[in-house]
Write a protein that holds these residues in place. Structure first.
Motif, PDB file in Angstrom:
ATOM      1  N   LEU A   1       0.814  -1.218   0.000  1.00  0.00           N
ATOM      2  CA  LEU A   1       0.000   0.000   0.000  1.00  0.00           C
ATOM      3  C   LEU A   1       0.842   1.259   0.000  1.00  0.00           C
ATOM      4  N   THR A   2       2.076   1.161   0.483  1.00  0.00           N
ATOM      5  CA  THR A   2       2.974   2.321   0.478  1.00  0.00           C
ATOM      6  C   THR A   2       3.937   2.311  -0.707  1.00  0.00           C
ATOM      7  N   GLY A   3       3.831   1.305  -1.575  1.00  0.00           N
ATOM      8  CA  GLY A   3       4.681   1.248  -2.754  1.00  0.00           C
ATOM      9  C   GLY A   3       6.094   0.771  -2.494  1.00  0.00           C
ATOM     10  N   ASP A   4       6.335   0.116  -1.376  1.00  0.00           N
ATOM     11  CA  ASP A   4       7.683  -0.348  -1.021  1.00  0.00           C
ATOM     12  C   ASP A   4       7.755  -1.872  -1.005  1.00  0.00           C
ATOM     13  N   LEU A   5       7.062  -2.517  -1.925  1.00  0.00           N
ATOM     14  CA  LEU A   5       6.972  -3.970  -1.894  1.00  0.00           C
ATOM     15  C   LEU A   5       8.319  -4.636  -2.164  1.00  0.00           C
ATOM     16  N   ALA A   6       9.175  -3.994  -2.944  1.00  0.00           N
ATOM     17  CA  ALA A   6      10.466  -4.606  -3.268  1.00  0.00           C
ATOM     18  C   ALA A   6      11.392  -4.685  -2.053  1.00  0.00           C
ATOM     19  N   GLU A   7      11.167  -3.856  -1.036  1.00  0.00           N
ATOM     20  CA  GLU A   7      12.055  -3.835   0.129  1.00  0.00           C
ATOM     21  C   GLU A   7      11.991  -5.125   0.937  1.00  0.00           C
ATOM     22  N   ILE A   8      10.867  -5.797   0.947  1.00  0.00           N
ATOM     23  CA  ILE A   8      10.698  -6.952   1.839  1.00  0.00           C
ATOM     24  C   ILE A   8      10.875  -8.278   1.108  1.00  0.00           C
TER      25      ILE A   8
END
Length: 489
Positions: free
Chosen positions: A175-182
């Motif tokens: 939802l925050t657009g940071d899916l690649a970080e995890i």
């Protein structure tokens, strides 16, 4: 008269009492869920934990900050590290709500729990509340803290709660657009779940990783992960439906349309009725795949309850493919380009141009026993520099692929169609009948595998008298067998 007036004025404050009574009822439900989790943890019954999660999802619309805070005070020790951390994520309540909640919790509070299952449940409850309130930054922090805590717990009863935490952990970052970080963290969690034989966690994490890869169009990496992941029997119907949907998308991109169609239709059929958005996505991709296979979906697919508006662009696209009108196909593709781009089916629709031409050519071959290639180019509305040469190559390829039964007269520039034979003289009816039988047998086998029975149900019905008789008969049988063995020696 004065008494009548007073009787009318007395019930006036009743609505405010009913409003304040709603909060303790929700809190009471949460306390019952906590006791269910506690009994499941002590009895090591995972089904009770799963039931507690389902009850929580049903209560999520009634949650507010005061209820969640009161439940944290009930289930955790005030002032502890976990309580302070979770309370910091919640917004500050009004003083009036605080008075009602503290009074309610003070009268019904029980002994403080120190169970890891209840602690993880508190993380889950706060995370669900933050996501529903659209506080995504706090949800990210809460989910990261919960995952760090779950890594240190290796208990079967925690796995059911951890699988839900994994889902909301990925959702908060998406939802925050940071899916690649995890992505790296999800891979590590999947490895831990595999080593611990946590099959429910493996299911959830595999789907989350596939969603992560597909979100960034990394289809090759998604297929490598899927093919090398350990295989096991599905435990959650929801996770199995998601897996089938992602598998269908991967197979579609890899041009394996037959397998993709089977996976997508099975996902739409197995999905719960309440999951309308998921079923809509499955049907969108299934329609595209069926069109790429040369099939025309039935009108009832687009008339399903609640899906008419969402499937309208695909209905018009199907109509253009069915007619074989290339100009109408271009118009529909341009009209709904934004919808197709948002659904990530635009690249697949580009592939349909060849199917539209082939369908139009099939209609021409059925309508005309002989037609010139110039007329074929006009009817197909080819807009190239040399439409006649393109029409000749298209007809040649369709004849070679078996799409039409015709020949080309190069000397006169004609396409000569052969007479259509009786379909019942071929094996097509047998193949169709066999596929229907295989589908029914597969559904029957899945239904039998899904049957569940209580453990030792046949033994519970056995009385003590019958048990003694059975044991006596077994002893006599064993003695008789031993005597026969002695005689043989």
């Amino acid at each position: 008269m004065t008494q009548d007036v007073e009787m009318k004025e007395v019930p006036a404050p009743a609505p405010s009492n009913s409003v304040t009574a709603a909060t303790p009822s929700t809190l009471q439900h949460l306390k019952e869920i906590a006791s269910l989790i506690e009994s499941g943890a002590y009895a090591r019954e995972v089904r009770r934990i799963l039931r507690a999660v389902r009850l929580t999802i049903a209560l999520r619309t009634k949650l507010n900050a005061s209820v969640v805070n009161a439940f944290l005070n009930f289930s955790l020790v005030p002032g502890s590290e976990v309580h302070s951390r979770l309370a910091s994520y919640l917004p500050k309540e009004d003083e009036q709500d605080m008075e009602v909640d503290t009074a309610t919790s003070a009268t019904t509070a029980l002994a403080k729990h120190s169970l890891p299952e209840l602690e993880i449940y508190c993380y889950l409850l706060v995370l669900i509340f933050l996501i529903d309130q659209k506080k995504y930054s706090e949800a990210k922090a809460c989910s990261s803290a919960s995952i760090a805590r779950v890594k240190n717990l290796n208990r079967r009863t925690v796995e059911a709660l951890a699988s839900r935490l994994y889902f909301y952990y990925s959702l908060s970052y998406e939802l925050t657009g940071d899916l690649a970080e995890i992505r790296g963290n999800l891979l590590a969690l999947h490895r831990i779940a595999t080593l611990r034989h946590d099959e429910l966690g493996q299911e959830t994490l595999l789907n989350l990783l596939l969603r992560n890869y597909l979100h960034y169009n990394l289809y090759d990496q998604a297929e490598k992960l899927r093919s090398k992941a350990p295989r096991f029997e599905a435990h959650s119907n929801q996770q199995f439906c998601r897996y089938l949907f992602y598998l269908g998308k991967i197979r579609t991109i890899q041009l394996e349309y037959t397998d993709a169609k089977e996976s997508l239709l099975q996902a739409a059929r197995k999905a719960p009725v309440a999951a309308l958005g998921f079923r809509v996505q499955c049907n969108k991709w299934a329609v595209i795949v069926r069109l790429l296979l040369g099939e025309i979906p039935e009108r009832t697919v687009f008339m399903q309850k609640g899906m008419e508006k969402a499937l309208r662009p695909y209905f018009e696209l199907t109509n253009a493919v069915r007619i074989g009108d290339l100009e109408l196909f271009r118009t529909v593709a341009d009209k709904f380009s934004s919808t197709f781009t948002a659904d990530r089916t635009h690249n697949l629709i580009v592939r349909l141009r060849h199917n539209v031409i082939r369908t139009g050519l099939r209609n021409i071959s059925i309508s005309y026993s002989r037609i010139s290639l110039v007329d074929v180019a006009k009817k197909l509305r080819l807009d190239s520099a040399n439409p006649v040469a393109d029409a000749e190559s298209i007809v040649s390829k369709a004849i070679r692929d078996g799409a039409i039964d015709a020949t080309i007269d190069h000397a006169n520039g004609w396409m000569v169609s052969k007479e259509t034979g009786d379909i019942y003289s071929t094996n097509e009816p047998q193949i169709a009948f066999n596929s229907r039988i295989a589908f029914c047998l597969n559904m029957h086998n899945e239904a039998v595998r899904a049957l569940r029975f209580p453990a030792n149900s046949h033994k519970d019905k056995e009385s003590a008298e019958k048990r003694r008789e059975r044991q006596q008969q077994e002893q006599e049988l064993a003695k008789h067998i031993a005597e026969e063995d002695d005689d043989e020696f």
